[in-house]
Design a protein around this motif. Structure first.
Motif, PDB file in Angstrom:
ATOM      1  N   ASN A  49      -9.628  -1.047  -2.776  1.00  0.00           N
ATOM      2  CA  ASN A  49      -9.768  -0.074  -1.432  1.00  0.00           C
ATOM      3  C   ASN A  49     -10.002  -0.860  -0.126  1.00  0.00           C
ATOM      4  O   ASN A  49     -10.752  -1.817  -0.425  1.00  0.00           O
ATOM      5  CB  ASN A  49     -10.785   0.679  -1.553  1.00  0.00           C
ATOM      6  CG  ASN A  49     -10.926   1.867  -0.704  1.00  0.00           C
ATOM      7  OD1 ASN A  49     -11.909   1.590   0.358  1.00  0.00           O
ATOM      8  ND2 ASN A  49     -10.680   2.932  -1.055  1.00  0.00           N
ATOM      9  N   LYS A  50      -9.486  -0.316   0.979  1.00  0.00           N
ATOM     10  CA  LYS A  50      -9.591  -1.117   2.068  1.00  0.00           C
ATOM     11  C   LYS A  50     -10.984  -1.224   2.700  1.00  0.00           C
ATOM     12  O   LYS A  50     -11.479  -2.608   3.451  1.00  0.00           O
ATOM     13  CB  LYS A  50      -8.787  -0.526   3.267  1.00  0.00           C
ATOM     14  CG  LYS A  50      -9.468   0.494   3.911  1.00  0.00           C
ATOM     15  CD  LYS A  50      -8.594   1.060   5.027  1.00  0.00           C
ATOM     16  CE  LYS A  50      -9.283   2.378   5.661  1.00  0.00           C
ATOM     17  NZ  LYS A  50      -8.470   2.736   6.955  1.00  0.00           N
ATOM     18  N   ASN A  51     -11.952  -0.517   2.118  1.00  0.00           N
ATOM     19  CA  ASN A  51     -13.235  -0.744   2.391  1.00  0.00           C
ATOM     20  C   ASN A  51     -13.988  -1.617   1.522  1.00  0.00           C
ATOM     21  O   ASN A  51     -15.360  -1.818   1.463  1.00  0.00           O
ATOM     22  CB  ASN A  51     -13.992   0.713   2.444  1.00  0.00           C
ATOM     23  CG  ASN A  51     -13.342   1.714   3.467  1.00  0.00           C
ATOM     24  OD1 ASN A  51     -13.233   1.302   4.715  1.00  0.00           O
ATOM     25  ND2 ASN A  51     -13.324   2.741   3.392  1.00  0.00           N
ATOM     26  N   GLU A  82      -5.825   2.453   1.678  1.00  0.00           N
ATOM     27  CA  GLU A  82      -6.964   3.318   2.127  1.00  0.00           C
ATOM     28  C   GLU A  82      -7.465   4.328   1.065  1.00  0.00           C
ATOM     29  O   GLU A  82      -8.573   4.393   1.083  1.00  0.00           O
ATOM     30  CB  GLU A  82      -6.191   4.172   3.275  1.00  0.00           C
ATOM     31  CG  GLU A  82      -7.451   5.300   3.812  1.00  0.00           C
ATOM     32  CD  GLU A  82      -6.618   6.188   5.113  1.00  0.00           C
ATOM     33  OE1 GLU A  82      -7.339   6.848   5.566  1.00  0.00           O
ATOM     34  OE2 GLU A  82      -5.523   5.841   5.388  1.00  0.00           O
ATOM     35  N   ARG A  83      -6.534   4.709   0.016  1.00  0.00           N
ATOM     36  CA  ARG A  83      -6.966   5.215  -1.046  1.00  0.00           C
ATOM     37  C   ARG A  83      -6.594   4.714  -2.210  1.00  0.00           C
ATOM     38  O   ARG A  83      -5.443   5.024  -2.400  1.00  0.00           O
ATOM     39  CB  ARG A  83      -6.645   6.871  -0.869  1.00  0.00           C
ATOM     40  CG  ARG A  83      -7.363   7.620   0.446  1.00  0.00           C
ATOM     41  CD  ARG A  83      -6.560   9.112   0.412  1.00  0.00           C
ATOM     42  NE  ARG A  83      -7.253   9.749   1.667  1.00  0.00           N
ATOM     43  CZ  ARG A  83      -6.851  10.608   2.427  1.00  0.00           C
ATOM     44  NH1 ARG A  83      -5.441  10.569   2.242  1.00  0.00           N
ATOM     45  NH2 ARG A  83      -7.530  11.319   3.609  1.00  0.00           N
ATOM     46  N   ASP A 128       0.792  -1.090  -0.128  1.00  0.00           N
ATOM     47  CA  ASP A 128       0.156   0.018   0.073  1.00  0.00           C
ATOM     48  C   ASP A 128       0.823   1.246   0.087  1.00  0.00           C
ATOM     49  O   ASP A 128       0.715   2.239  -0.839  1.00  0.00           O
ATOM     50  CB  ASP A 128      -1.017   0.047   1.424  1.00  0.00           C
ATOM     51  CG  ASP A 128      -1.771   1.176   1.431  1.00  0.00           C
ATOM     52  OD1 ASP A 128      -1.892   1.795   2.403  1.00  0.00           O
ATOM     53  OD2 ASP A 128      -2.300   1.670   0.307  1.00  0.00           O
TER      54      ASP A 128
END
Length: 640
Positions: A585-587, A607-608, A434
């Motif tokens: 993306n981590k989400n 994260e982004r 990342d």
């Protein structure tokens, strides 16, 4: 006094498709919009608009400011631009990429033990393109003088408060910088101390660069006193850089440090205005530069994706991700083998590559159940009624692409890896990938977007000469590192083998879209091989999923390494594709993660993942401008 609107943090907006919080508000303007990679540079654009300049003037002022700030580029780098001319109602392409100098041949580099041209130093340099590109754009399409447009950059060269990002990049690279005497004198303001680079907020002075810019302005002003036209006067400044005393000092400083660039190389080079390429996607015309960039890969991707109902798949569903990933793999496989400088390759099959029929055949290769790890270049010549002359080389290329690579040690170009520092994560492997990816996004390029009420729209993706840069003599100009984008072996790419006078195939890729014959979107991003991946998804987020321009700049994308890397590395195995590698993306929901893993993907999470996109949306319904700037890095916008 005129007020200006600034991008700030945390704002909630709604779109027709989804209510999505954004970390920056959309930027609105009635008269003009200026967005670029640094806050001070965006201010330079605003100052230029308030002097009465148009979008071309403002874009040139922002370009000059970002170069002066070493916003992962410098004055010795390269500039690529798309300009919408409201008078002719045409999109113009500006090609101001430098060329390989005299003596730059495969044999030369192989004799020195290289398998690709080097990443750093004088031998990594093509001829500088940015000064020439700026002069050409300004002379042909701007309104102001060079003196007026360069005024913010010249004030900054005399001393500006350097920001932490650049200052820390200098500190990390100081050992390499010490090998180049002119770079050492400029960058290491505290020699011998523990921290030798400038501190954040320190007034950073570049006397040599100021002298160079002053000489260019002097040439312009002298020409005006001699009753030359505005355009002739600007080109007098151009001549002083490429043929006068600035050129002599540049060449002396380059050759003193082992470089190849000659006075004749500078004098012969010139920026080129050319026809852009474009395709229609669901009635929207999307424009890119020619195949000396990777831009047509996005156009190919749109042609392929037009064969699918993306909206029904759902934004970033596993089906959507699988379709977009494989589409990009197919388009980039063609980029890797068929793209290069058209001036050296009149047989480059661009018509076949952008054929809708070719795209339909490529779309049939997309497997809805799993990733196809061996997607390779196709045969676009068949769609031009020709026989492919590279059948034997294609077999060799595919064999190289199958080189065994340890996927747990994903290759990253060395100049991108410097900022892998202190990334918090529970999974060490995820943290490494990342942070490395984020650093790749933030380094090597910037973007400049400008639009005005007269109808001028400008998209620029300048780059080259990033820190650590080798400065050429007392010019203050950092030399390009773009030579590394050439190859030395035809089996890697027969169109991109280094040769004197040739432009390398670059990742730099400004973008523009027209709807109903009028400007619709202007957008660009930094990030090497990820640029057209991010721009493709940014465009689809707006067109297919109804996002606003700010939502789309921040929206989660995917990124693939199933392609040949364009920067860094000393061996073929350093650049070879990594099939199935995907950044999510981590989400990303667990259900999507699980499905993608079952489909053969090897995910890491960030994260982004949107890329630092800068963009302008032209709102025809309300006669206004919307600015968007991504929510990481230092990119910034101002509108009025």
């Amino acid at each position: 006094m005129k007020r200006i609107c600034l991008l700030v943090s945390l704002f909630v907006i709604a779109s027709p498709m989804m209510a999505q919080q954004t970390q920056k508000p959309p930027l609105h303007g009635k008269h003009w919009m200026a967005v670029t990679g640094k806050p001070l540079a965006a201010t330079a654009g605003a100052m230029t608009f308030q002097k009465g300049g148009n979008a071309v003037d403002a874009a040139c002022a922002m370009l000059a400011a970002t170069c002066t700030m070493w916003d992962v580029l410098s004055w010795g780098g390269e500039t690529q631009a798309l300009i919408y001319n409201p008078t002719t109602k045409k999109v113009i392409a500006i090609n101001s990429l430098g060329v390989a100098p005299t003596g730059a041949t495969p044999a030369f580099f192989k004799d020195k033990g290289y398998n690709f041209p080097p990443e750093y130093g004088p031998l990594a340099a093509v001829t500088p393109g940015t000064p020439g590109g700026l002069c050409l754009m300004l002379a042909n399409y701007g309104k102001l003088s060079l003196k007026e447009v360069l005024a913010p950059a010249m004030e900054m060269a005399a001393g500006y408060p350097i920001e932490a990002q650049t200052a820390n990049s200098i500190e990390r690279a100081k050992e390499r910088i010490k090998g180049w005497p002119y770079s050492k004198a400029v960058f290491l303001t505290h020699p011998g101390e523990k921290r030798e680079a400038p501190d954040a907020g320190e007034i950073f002075v570049q006397k040599d660069l100021l002298a160079t810019l002053t000489r260019m302005v002097e040439a312009e002003q002298e020409a005006l006193r001699n009753h030359k036209s505005r355009k002739e006067a600007i080109m007098a400044a151009y001549d002083r850089f490429y043929k006068g005393d600035i050129a002599k000092e540049f060449v002396r400083g380059c050759q003193e440090q082992g470089g190849l660039i000659t006075l004749n190389d500078l004098a012969k080079w010139k920026p080129v205005e050319e026809e852009p390429l474009h395709v229609s996607y669901r009635g929207i015309e999307v424009y890119k530069l020619q195949a000396w960039t990777q831009g047509p890969a996005m156009l190919q991707s749109l042609n392929i994706l037009e064969n699918f109902d993306l909206k029904s798949m759902g934004y970033n569903s596993s089906q959507y991700i699988n379709t977009v990933y494989q589409t990009m793999s197919l388009a980039f496989a063609d980029r890797d083998f068929y793209y290069g400088d058209p001036a050296f390759s009149p047989g480059l099959p661009i018509n076949g590559l952008l054929s809708k029929e070719y795209a339909k055949e490529r779309a049939k290769l997309i497997n809805p159940a799993q990733n196809e790890p061996k997607s390779g270049p196709g045969d676009p010549y068949a769609y031009e009624g020709k026989k492919n002359p590279f059948t034997a080389l294609l077999k060799m290329h595919n064999a190289l692409s199958d080189t065994s690579v340890d996927l747990n040690k994903s290759f990253l170009p060395k100049h991108d890896a410097a900022a892998i520092l202190n990334t918090p994560a529970t999974d060490q492997m995820m943290a490494m990938n990342d942070s490395a990816y984020m650093d790749r996004l933030w380094r090597g390029t910037t973007s400049v977007e400008a639009a005005d009420e007269e109808g001028w729209v400008v998209s620029v993706t300048p780059s080259g000469g990033w820190t650590p840069a080798c400065i050429a003599g007392h010019t203050g100009v950092g030399m390009s590192q773009r030579m590394q984008s050439f190859v030395l072996d035809s089996a890697v790419c027969p169109f991109n083998v280094v040769a004197p006078g040739k432009r390398p195939r670059v990742t730099l890729t400004p973008s523009m879209a027209l709807k109903d014959g009028k400007p619709f979107l202007s957008f660009a991003v930094q990030g090497g091989d990820t640029q057209d991946q991010n721009l493709l998804q940014f465009f689809l987020d707006i067109v297919e999923f109804g996002m606003t321009v700010q939502q789309a700049t921040e929206a989660a994308n995917i990124n693939t390494n199933q392609l040949w890397l364009s920067l860094g590395g000393t061996q073929a195995k350093d650049r070879v594709p990594h099939p199935g590698e995907i950044l999510l993306n981590k989400n990303t929901p667990d259900s999507v993660r699980t499905t993608l893993i079952k489909m053969g993907y090897k995910p890491t999470y960030g994260e982004r993942t949107s890329g630092p996109v800068n963009a302008i949306f032209l709102d025809r319904d309300h006669g206004s401008l919307w600015g968007g700037s991504s929510n990481h890095g230092e990119d910034y916008g101002i509108g009025w």
